[in-house]
Design a protein around this motif. Structure first.
Motif, PDB file in Angstrom:
ATOM      1  N   LEU A 168     -20.346  17.438  22.302  1.00  0.00           N
ATOM      2  CA  LEU A 168     -19.432  18.567  22.130  1.00  0.00           C
ATOM      3  C   LEU A 168     -19.959  19.599  21.138  1.00  0.00           C
ATOM      4  N   ARG A 169     -21.125  19.336  20.529  1.00  0.00           N
ATOM      5  CA  ARG A 169     -21.688  20.215  19.496  1.00  0.00           C
ATOM      6  C   ARG A 169     -20.678  20.390  18.364  1.00  0.00           C
ATOM      7  N   TRP A 170     -20.295  19.252  17.804  1.00  0.00           N
ATOM      8  CA  TRP A 170     -19.250  19.182  16.780  1.00  0.00           C
ATOM      9  C   TRP A 170     -19.656  19.924  15.513  1.00  0.00           C
ATOM     10  N   ASP A 171     -18.684  20.627  14.922  1.00  0.00           N
ATOM     11  CA  ASP A 171     -18.882  21.275  13.632  1.00  0.00           C
ATOM     12  C   ASP A 171     -18.422  20.330  12.535  1.00  0.00           C
ATOM     13  N   ARG A 172     -19.313  19.993  11.625  1.00  0.00           N
ATOM     14  CA  ARG A 172     -18.956  19.092  10.546  1.00  0.00           C
ATOM     15  C   ARG A 172     -17.959  19.766   9.594  1.00  0.00           C
ATOM     16  N   PRO A 173     -17.295  18.998   8.709  1.00  0.00           N
ATOM     17  CA  PRO A 173     -16.264  19.588   7.845  1.00  0.00           C
ATOM     18  C   PRO A 173     -16.764  20.739   6.975  1.00  0.00           C
ATOM     19  N   ARG A 174     -18.009  20.690   6.530  1.00  0.00           N
ATOM     20  CA  ARG A 174     -18.563  21.789   5.728  1.00  0.00           C
ATOM     21  C   ARG A 174     -19.764  22.361   6.476  1.00  0.00           C
ATOM     22  N   PRO A 175     -19.535  23.162   7.503  1.00  0.00           N
ATOM     23  CA  PRO A 175     -20.673  23.636   8.310  1.00  0.00           C
ATOM     24  C   PRO A 175     -21.630  24.538   7.531  1.00  0.00           C
ATOM     25  N   HIS A 176     -21.159  25.140   6.454  1.00  0.00           N
ATOM     26  CA  HIS A 176     -22.023  26.039   5.679  1.00  0.00           C
ATOM     27  C   HIS A 176     -22.974  25.272   4.770  1.00  0.00           C
ATOM     28  N   ALA A 245     -17.099  38.304  -6.718  1.00  0.00           N
ATOM     29  CA  ALA A 245     -18.526  38.024  -6.938  1.00  0.00           C
ATOM     30  C   ALA A 245     -18.721  37.087  -8.123  1.00  0.00           C
ATOM     31  N   ARG A 246     -17.854  37.173  -9.116  1.00  0.00           N
ATOM     32  CA  ARG A 246     -17.966  36.286 -10.273  1.00  0.00           C
ATOM     33  C   ARG A 246     -17.686  34.835  -9.907  1.00  0.00           C
ATOM     34  N   ARG A 247     -16.944  34.622  -8.836  1.00  0.00           N
ATOM     35  CA  ARG A 247     -16.598  33.263  -8.429  1.00  0.00           C
ATOM     36  C   ARG A 247     -17.643  32.636  -7.516  1.00  0.00           C
ATOM     37  N   VAL A 248     -18.617  33.402  -7.102  1.00  0.00           N
ATOM     38  CA  VAL A 248     -19.641  32.897  -6.191  1.00  0.00           C
ATOM     39  C   VAL A 248     -20.674  32.121  -6.997  1.00  0.00           C
ATOM     40  N   GLY A 249     -20.688  30.798  -6.821  1.00  0.00           N
ATOM     41  CA  GLY A 249     -21.718  29.969  -7.429  1.00  0.00           C
ATOM     42  C   GLY A 249     -22.773  29.594  -6.404  1.00  0.00           C
ATOM     43  N   GLY A 250     -23.869  29.032  -6.874  1.00  0.00           N
ATOM     44  CA  GLY A 250     -24.930  28.640  -5.956  1.00  0.00           C
ATOM     45  C   GLY A 250     -25.482  29.801  -5.158  1.00  0.00           C
ATOM     46  N   ARG A 251     -25.694  30.938  -5.830  1.00  0.00           N
ATOM     47  CA  ARG A 251     -26.125  32.144  -5.115  1.00  0.00           C
ATOM     48  C   ARG A 251     -27.445  31.989  -4.369  1.00  0.00           C
ATOM     49  N   PRO A 252     -28.406  31.186  -4.857  1.00  0.00           N
ATOM     50  CA  PRO A 252     -29.640  31.025  -4.068  1.00  0.00           C
ATOM     51  C   PRO A 252     -29.412  30.437  -2.679  1.00  0.00           C
ATOM     52  N   TYR A 253     -28.249  29.797  -2.465  1.00  0.00           N
ATOM     53  CA  TYR A 253     -27.991  29.152  -1.184  1.00  0.00           C
ATOM     54  C   TYR A 253     -27.124  29.998  -0.259  1.00  0.00           C
ATOM     55  N   VAL A 254     -26.680  31.185  -0.722  1.00  0.00           N
ATOM     56  CA  VAL A 254     -25.756  31.978   0.079  1.00  0.00           C
ATOM     57  C   VAL A 254     -26.394  32.388   1.411  1.00  0.00           C
ATOM     58  N   GLY A 255     -27.636  32.863   1.370  1.00  0.00           N
ATOM     59  CA  GLY A 255     -28.308  33.255   2.609  1.00  0.00           C
ATOM     60  C   GLY A 255     -28.450  32.098   3.578  1.00  0.00           C
ATOM     61  N   ALA A 256     -28.798  30.926   3.044  1.00  0.00           N
ATOM     62  CA  ALA A 256     -28.916  29.743   3.905  1.00  0.00           C
ATOM     63  C   ALA A 256     -27.559  29.314   4.446  1.00  0.00           C
ATOM     64  N   MET A 257     -26.496  29.545   3.679  1.00  0.00           N
ATOM     65  CA  MET A 257     -25.150  29.227   4.154  1.00  0.00           C
ATOM     66  C   MET A 257     -24.796  30.069   5.375  1.00  0.00           C
ATOM     67  N   PHE A 258     -25.196  31.339   5.360  1.00  0.00           N
ATOM     68  CA  PHE A 258     -24.957  32.191   6.524  1.00  0.00           C
ATOM     69  C   PHE A 258     -25.690  31.664   7.757  1.00  0.00           C
ATOM     70  N   GLY A 259     -26.921  31.157   7.545  1.00  0.00           N
ATOM     71  CA  GLY A 259     -27.692  30.630   8.661  1.00  0.00           C
ATOM     72  C   GLY A 259     -27.097  29.353   9.236  1.00  0.00           C
ATOM     73  N   ARG A 260     -26.517  28.503   8.370  1.00  0.00           N
ATOM     74  CA  ARG A 260     -25.964  27.239   8.845  1.00  0.00           C
ATOM     75  C   ARG A 260     -24.597  27.425   9.501  1.00  0.00           C
ATOM     76  N   ASP A 261     -23.855  28.443   9.065  1.00  0.00           N
ATOM     77  CA  ASP A 261     -22.543  28.727   9.648  1.00  0.00           C
ATOM     78  C   ASP A 261     -22.522  30.189  10.089  1.00  0.00           C
ATOM     79  N   PRO A 262     -23.014  30.475  11.296  1.00  0.00           N
ATOM     80  CA  PRO A 262     -23.136  31.880  11.720  1.00  0.00           C
ATOM     81  C   PRO A 262     -21.809  32.632  11.726  1.00  0.00           C
ATOM     82  N   TRP A 263     -20.706  31.973  12.063  1.00  0.00           N
ATOM     83  CA  TRP A 263     -19.416  32.667  12.083  1.00  0.00           C
ATOM     84  C   TRP A 263     -18.999  33.082  10.687  1.00  0.00           C
TER      85      TRP A 263
END
Length: 605
Positions: A168-176, A245-263
């Motif tokens: 079913l191409r399941w989306d895990r609980p934290r797709p990002h 923006a002040r609440r965004v942690g783990g900024r080095p991973y933000v771009g990769a998060m977009f790639g893992r969760d395209p929506w």
């Protein structure tokens, strides 16, 4: 005299006289009964009686995991591996807890691979490797692992249920979030929430501002004031953006998060584009005399700002309904037994997905037939076939809502096909304007075609209403709904099986044997070598063997150790297990014990 009474399971007996293995069996019984706290107490008693019992430490780890204490489950699992380095169950238990520990994903994969190397005849290691692939979103790799597990054990419930998720191409609980990242998932989760809140606020604010400005300019003739209000909205976005923006942690991973969760990435990027579109819309509105050529651009920007979010949501729903292979997932999940509750839930969601696909195809086909060629609607009668086939396969797992929607779609398809056929028949009977007098169009046929279209379209609308009511019912009660987020992964406890114990007779044989033979395999075939062996208190064999054996065992750790008892000349023992190098000895963890009397009588333990 020991304490006599009733234990926590309600059985009478001498509690203080129980052995370590008996306490392990009691801990396993309590775990199966759903009492992890009580099982933890029993496993600790077993470990206190026999600190070298790796089974007791595995059960301690499993009890902590069932209680949600992943951090406390890791040391016990590591201790079990240390006590029995060749135990595939201990490796599997350690892999199960390490996959939930940030920064130790690679170790979890390594431990699962070792478990598969130690026990290629077991389905458990393949299932664990499939779970690890599924949690990372590698659906093809997970499907391959689950099929390998089912080739070993066709009835494995976890492999069957999770194979359905892979199909079913399941989306895990934290797709990002990639579980292999060393960062805590809670940190990336905070970053995701902050970005989602920002994108939601921006799009809602700009949509409301666009409607307000357009209404003030076109209806109230307050264009200048409306433009000033639009500029104020743009200025308001600055503190809103800074705050999130002040609440965004783990900024080095933000771009990769977009790639893992395209929506998720599309949502944030569309919000940023909405700001640009709003500024361009205000700029065009500020022009006193706007060229007629730019009128569609101005209107299009307003449409993007107001309708962009709903359109994106519709596209996502449509795209999600066409992901994966729900009919294949139903076929894979059907024979599951132990995970039947999870299988029932996932099968219901898969049936709703099939229903959504059928409904969307019918709506598209009927709309095209009404606009272009009514005769094309005849094809609609075949559209529900896959849906009906899947429903009949898994109807025992469906709910009344699904049954109602399914049997609304079927008559809708039949009615639309009949409407198209009757329309073609009526048009043929009319024969055109020149022959109308000679061959009048039968009014009853056209009337019947119109009613068939109405019935079909009404049934399609009713099916959509049932789906909406089912979703509202699930939302109101807080239960699983007819959407992908209701899919569940089957995660049965692993690494709880008993270890192989060496009886006193077996220990005596190795203690007094004059010659011990080690059997192993290399690239040229099976080999044997003489060895010196001893048995530890934990039940491991410690061997001293030739160097050539060490090199071969490094590649294939599966060995057999054979010994005879000089005190009982007809008694022999063969221990099959996994050998691991440790300093200057080979540690053999037993997997199977064969014993008997010459010339051939034997038993297996």
């Amino acid at each position: 005299m020991g304490l006599v009474g009733t234990d926590e399971s309600g059985r009478k007996g001498n509690l203080s006289d129980r052995s370590s293995r008996e306490w392990c069996e009691e801990a396993l019984t309590r775990l199966d009964a759903g009492r992890p706290e009580s099982a933890l107490d029993a496993a600790r008693r077993a470990a206190d009686l026999d600190p070298g019992s790796e089974w007791a430490h595995r059960l301690i780890s499993l009890a902590h995991e069932r209680l949600g204490r992943d951090a406390e489950a890791v040391p016990a699992a590591e201790r079990a591996v240390e006590l029995a380095r060749g135990s595939w169950q201990a490796r599997l238990r350690l892999a199960a807890v390490l996959r939930r520990t940030p920064g130790r994903w690679a170790e979890a994969v390594e431990q699962a691979e070792l478990a598969r190397k130690f026990a290629p005849e077991e389905a458990g290691p393949e299932v664990m490797l499939g779970d690890l692939a599924l949690l990372r979103g590698d659906h093809a790799g997970a499907e391959r692992r689950y099929r390998a597990a089912l080739a070993i054990d066709p009835g494995d419930p976890q492999a069957r249920v999770n194979l359905g998720l892979a199909l079913l191409r399941w989306d895990r609980p934290r797709p990002h979030h990639d579980p292999a990242w060393p960062v805590d998932p809670r940190e990336t989760g905070r970053a995701r929430r902050a970005l989602e809140v920002w994108s939601r606020q921006v799009r809602l604010l700009l949509a409301a501002a666009t409607l307000g400005i357009a209404g003030a300019a076109l209806l109230l003739d307050r264009g200048a004031e409306a433009l000033l209000g639009g500029c104020a909205v743009l200025l308001l976005l600055v503190p809103l953006t800074v705050r999130q923006a002040r609440r965004v942690g783990g900024r080095p991973y933000v771009g990769a998060m977009f790639g893992r969760d395209p929506w998720f990435g599309v949502s944030v990027v569309s919000a940023a584009l909405s700001v640009v579109a709003f500024a361009a819309w205000l700029l065009l509105g500020a022009v006193r005399v706007l060229p007629s050529l730019l009128d569609p651009v101005w209107a299009g920007l307003a449409g993007i700002l107001v309708l962009g979010w709903p359109a994106l949501a519709c596209v996502r729903v449509l795209a999600e309904s066409w992901r994966g292979h729900p009919l294949r997932a139903l076929a894979a999940t059907e024979p599951a037994r132990e995970g039947e509750r999870t299988a029932r839930r996932n099968a219901g969601v898969a049936l709703w997905i099939v229903l959504g696909r059928t409904w969307s195809v019918l709506v598209t086909l009927v709309a095209g037939a009404l606009v272009v060629e009514p005769g094309a609607a005849v094809v609609a009668v075949a559209v529900p076939y896959p849906m009906v086939r899947g429903y009949l396969r898994a109807r025992r797992w469906s709910d009344p809502w699904l049954a109602a929607a399914t049997w609304l779609v079927v008559p809708a398809a039949v009615a639309c096909a009949a409407g198209g056929l009757l329309a073609v028949t009526g048009g043929t009977a009319g024969g055109g304007a020149d022959t109308a007098a000679a061959l009048p169009i039968p009014c009853c046929v056209l009337r019947a075609a119109a009613w068939a279209w109405r019935i079909g379209l009404g049934a399609l609308a009713a099916a959509a209403l049932v789906l909406a009511l089912r979703g509202l019912h699930a939302w109101w009660r807080g239960g699983p709904g007819p959407w992908r987020s209701s899919l569940l992964m089957c995660d049965l406890p692993v690494g709880a099986g008993p270890s192989v114990a060496l009886d006193p007779e077996v220990r005596q044989t190795f203690s007094y044997a004059r010659s011990i033979v080690l059997s192993y395999g290399d690239a040229l075939g099976p080999r044997v070598a003489g060895a010196v062996a001893s048995v530890t208190s934990s039940g491991e064999l410690r061997l001293i063997a030739e160097t050539a054996a060490w090199e071969a065992i490094e590649q294939d750790p599966r060995v057999a150790v054979f010994a005879t008892d000089p005190l009982q000349r007809r008694f022999w023992v063969e221990v099959r297990g996994i050998a691991r190098a440790d300093s200057d000895v080979l540690r053999v963890t037993p997997k199977q014990v064969l014993f008997g009397e010459f010339p051939g009588r034997h038993q297996r333990r």
